[in-house]
Design a protein around this motif. Structure first.
Motif, mmCIF file in Angstrom:
data_model
loop_
_atom_site.group_PDB
_atom_site.id
_atom_site.type_symbol
_atom_site.label_atom_id
_atom_site.label_comp_id
_atom_site.label_asym_id
_atom_site.label_seq_id
_atom_site.Cartn_x
_atom_site.Cartn_y
_atom_site.Cartn_z
ATOM 1 N N ILE A 58 0.526 -1.130 0.386
ATOM 2 C CA ILE A 58 0.493 -0.468 -0.096
ATOM 3 C C ILE A 58 0.754 1.026 0.537
ATOM 4 O O ILE A 58 1.984 1.214 0.833
ATOM 5 N N VAL A 59 0.753 2.153 -0.713
ATOM 6 C CA VAL A 59 1.324 3.496 -0.771
ATOM 7 C C VAL A 59 0.215 4.743 -0.704
ATOM 8 O O VAL A 59 -0.762 4.533 -1.833
ATOM 9 N N GLU A 60 0.808 6.085 -0.466
ATOM 10 C CA GLU A 60 -0.192 7.352 -0.628
ATOM 11 C C GLU A 60 0.353 7.344 -2.150
ATOM 12 O O GLU A 60 1.178 8.095 -2.255
ATOM 13 N N VAL A 61 -0.302 8.267 -2.038
ATOM 14 C CA VAL A 61 -0.283 8.970 -3.594
ATOM 15 C C VAL A 61 -1.341 10.256 -3.506
ATOM 16 O O VAL A 61 -1.503 10.551 -3.016
ATOM 17 N N ASP A 62 -0.923 11.173 -4.639
ATOM 18 C CA ASP A 62 -1.690 12.651 -4.302
ATOM 19 C C ASP A 62 -2.771 12.702 -3.949
ATOM 20 O O ASP A 62 -3.749 13.924 -2.714
ATOM 21 N N CYS A 63 -3.996 11.886 -4.969
ATOM 22 C CA CYS A 63 -5.843 12.074 -3.956
ATOM 23 C C CYS A 63 -6.225 11.500 -4.128
ATOM 24 O O CYS A 63 -7.273 10.535 -4.320
ATOM 25 N N GLY A 64 -5.449 10.389 -3.156
ATOM 26 C CA GLY A 64 -5.676 9.056 -2.635
ATOM 27 C C GLY A 64 -4.386 7.469 -2.499
ATOM 28 O O GLY A 64 -3.507 8.318 -2.217
ATOM 29 N N ILE A 65 -4.661 6.652 -2.126
ATOM 30 C CA ILE A 65 -4.242 5.317 -2.414
ATOM 31 C C ILE A 65 -3.700 4.543 -3.597
ATOM 32 O O ILE A 65 -4.360 4.243 -3.809
ATOM 33 N N LEU A 66 -2.733 3.825 -3.601
ATOM 34 C CA LEU A 66 -2.807 2.543 -3.999
ATOM 35 C C LEU A 66 -2.524 1.359 -3.611
ATOM 36 O O LEU A 66 -1.801 1.372 -2.365
ATOM 37 N N ASN A 67 -3.076 0.061 -4.006
ATOM 38 C CA ASN A 67 -3.441 -0.499 -2.725
ATOM 39 C C ASN A 67 -3.129 -2.459 -4.536
ATOM 40 O O ASN A 67 -3.973 -2.490 -5.106
ATOM 41 N N ALA A 68 -2.317 -2.865 -3.440
ATOM 42 C CA ALA A 68 -2.243 -4.511 -3.784
ATOM 43 C C ALA A 68 -2.314 -5.773 -2.890
ATOM 44 O O ALA A 68 -0.245 -5.537 -2.680
ATOM 45 N N ILE A 69 -2.510 -6.141 -2.414
ATOM 46 C CA ILE A 69 -2.272 -6.372 -1.310
ATOM 47 C C ILE A 69 -2.747 -8.237 -2.034
ATOM 48 O O ILE A 69 -2.136 -9.257 -1.369
ATOM 49 N N GLY A 70 -3.442 -8.709 -3.411
ATOM 50 C CA GLY A 70 -3.264 -9.610 -3.627
ATOM 51 C C GLY A 70 -4.162 -10.581 -3.362
ATOM 52 O O GLY A 70 -4.327 -12.041 -3.131
ATOM 53 N N LEU A 71 -5.406 -10.265 -2.597
ATOM 54 C CA LEU A 71 -6.331 -11.071 -1.657
ATOM 55 C C LEU A 71 -6.569 -11.732 -0.596
ATOM 56 O O LEU A 71 -6.207 -12.803 -0.663
ATOM 57 N N SER A 72 -4.874 -11.309 0.144
ATOM 58 C CA SER A 72 -4.573 -12.040 1.371
ATOM 59 C C SER A 72 -5.366 -12.419 1.943
ATOM 60 O O SER A 72 -6.646 -11.597 2.470
ATOM 61 N N ASN A 73 -6.074 -13.913 2.696
ATOM 62 C CA ASN A 73 -6.418 -13.874 3.199
ATOM 63 C C ASN A 73 -6.183 -15.250 4.288
ATOM 64 O O ASN A 73 -6.538 -15.657 2.931
ATOM 65 N N PRO A 74 -6.944 -15.898 5.083
ATOM 66 C CA PRO A 74 -6.863 -17.304 5.841
ATOM 67 C C PRO A 74 -7.597 -18.223 5.446
ATOM 68 O O PRO A 74 -7.861 -19.450 6.031
#
Ligand code: FMN
Length: 301
Positions: free
Chosen positions: A59-75
């Motif tokens: 996850i990273v903050e950008v100018d007017c939002g955030i970008l996330n690439a979690i990849g659906l991690s879940n148990p």
């Protein structure tokens, strides 16, 4: 001032919900969000088997939002079920389900159907990894098949969470409705987008690309809600870029009956729910609205 609303028979004390994927992994965080004023909570999307997701940074903050690439991690559903059992009984809870085939969506939905009030089908994640995610929600036939399989498997209201990354969102929505869904959730994160670190000259996210959320995507989400309301009769849950009560009013006017908040929590903390409800009540009083219902779709006059 009464801000109750109802979606597919599910009664909500106010129109705000926790969006899928943000603080929705454990019973304690779901309980906490409700205690802070949300009208309902949506879980993190989960799959049949555990999914590791991508390496950090995700996850990273950008100018007017955030970008996330979690990849659906879940148990995986077996462990998730144990969390769902610990969610307080009075909380309206929606399970967000992901899968790689109509069969997997149906199996996972069935497995939790006694523990939740509604299913939200996630066919719209822009960074879900091989076999999962928005390629389903970009294909009208696949979307139809997934919805049909889930509706056959459970006796619960089903909402389909769509992606805005399509040429014609109405075509996808019509196919979801043909499959039997009871509501639509609009929209998932947009893109994917990308951020590059200028010191290292490398992409910041380990997956390089991630879904864009937050204020940057609100105008796209509002347009999607407006377009579906204009062309179809189906309850809509609006999501994308909400940080204040004013954003919620825009979604209601566009045609949403309820809204979800994700990135706004990262900006403003969990008090965002009660702050929004307070602002909404004040606005309704000042503008002589007696119910949330009266506000839904007003922009279409
Ligand atoms: C960190 C993060 C994780 C997310 N995980 C999921 C998810 O598991 N399932 C899903 O349907 N949407 C997921 N989303 C998308 C959000 O539910 C929401 O649709 C999107 O972020 C737009 O709303 P927002 O601007 O209020 O965040 C995630 C978003 C973020 C920022």
């Amino acid at each position: 001032m009464n801000v109750e609303t109802e979606i597919c028979g599910l009664k909500l004390r106010n129109p705000t919900m926790l969006a899928a994927g943000i603080l929705g992994m454990t019973a304690s965080s779901l309980n906490r969000i409700y205690d802070h004023g949300a009208g309902a909570v949506v879980t993190k999307s989960f799959t049949k088997n555990p999914k590791k997701g991508y390496k950090n940074p995700v996850i990273v903050e950008v100018d007017c939002g955030i970008l996330n690439a979690i990849g659906l991690s879940n148990p995986g559903v077996k462990i998730f079920k144990e969390e769902l059992k610990k969610v307080k009984k009075e909380i309206p809870i929606i399970a967000s389900i992901a899968g790689s085939s109509p069969k997997e969506f149906a199996e996972v939905s069935k497995e939790v159907s006694d523990l939740v009030d509604m299913i939200e089908i996630n066919v719209s994640c822009p960074h879900a990894g091989e076999g999962y995610g928005s390629f389903i929600g970009q294909d009208p036939k696949l979307t139809y098949e997934v919805v049909k399989a889930v509706k056959k498997a459970v006796n619960l209201p089903v909402s389909v969470k769509l992606t805005a990354n399509v040429a014609d969102i109405v075509e996808i929505a019509i196919n979801a409705k043909k499959g039997g869904c009871d509501a639509l959730t609009l929209i998932n994160s947009v893109g994917p987008g990308m951020k590059i670190d200028i010191k290292t000259a490398k992409p910041v996210l380990s997956n390089r690309f991630g879904g864009l959320s937050g204020p940057a995507i609100k105008p796209i989400a509002i347009r999607c809600v407006y377009e579906i309301y204009e062309n179809m009769e189906i309850p809509i849950i609006g999501v994308g870029g909400i940080t204040t009560y004013k954003d919620v009013i825009e979604f209601l006017y566009a045609g949403a009956r309820a809204v979800q908040i994700g990135t706004g929590i990262l900006y403003k903390g969990v008090n965002i729910f009660q702050d929004i409800v307070y602002g909404l009540k004040k606005f309704m009083k000042e503008n002589n609205f007696k119910s949330v219902d009266e506000m839904v779709g007003l922009a279409h006059r």
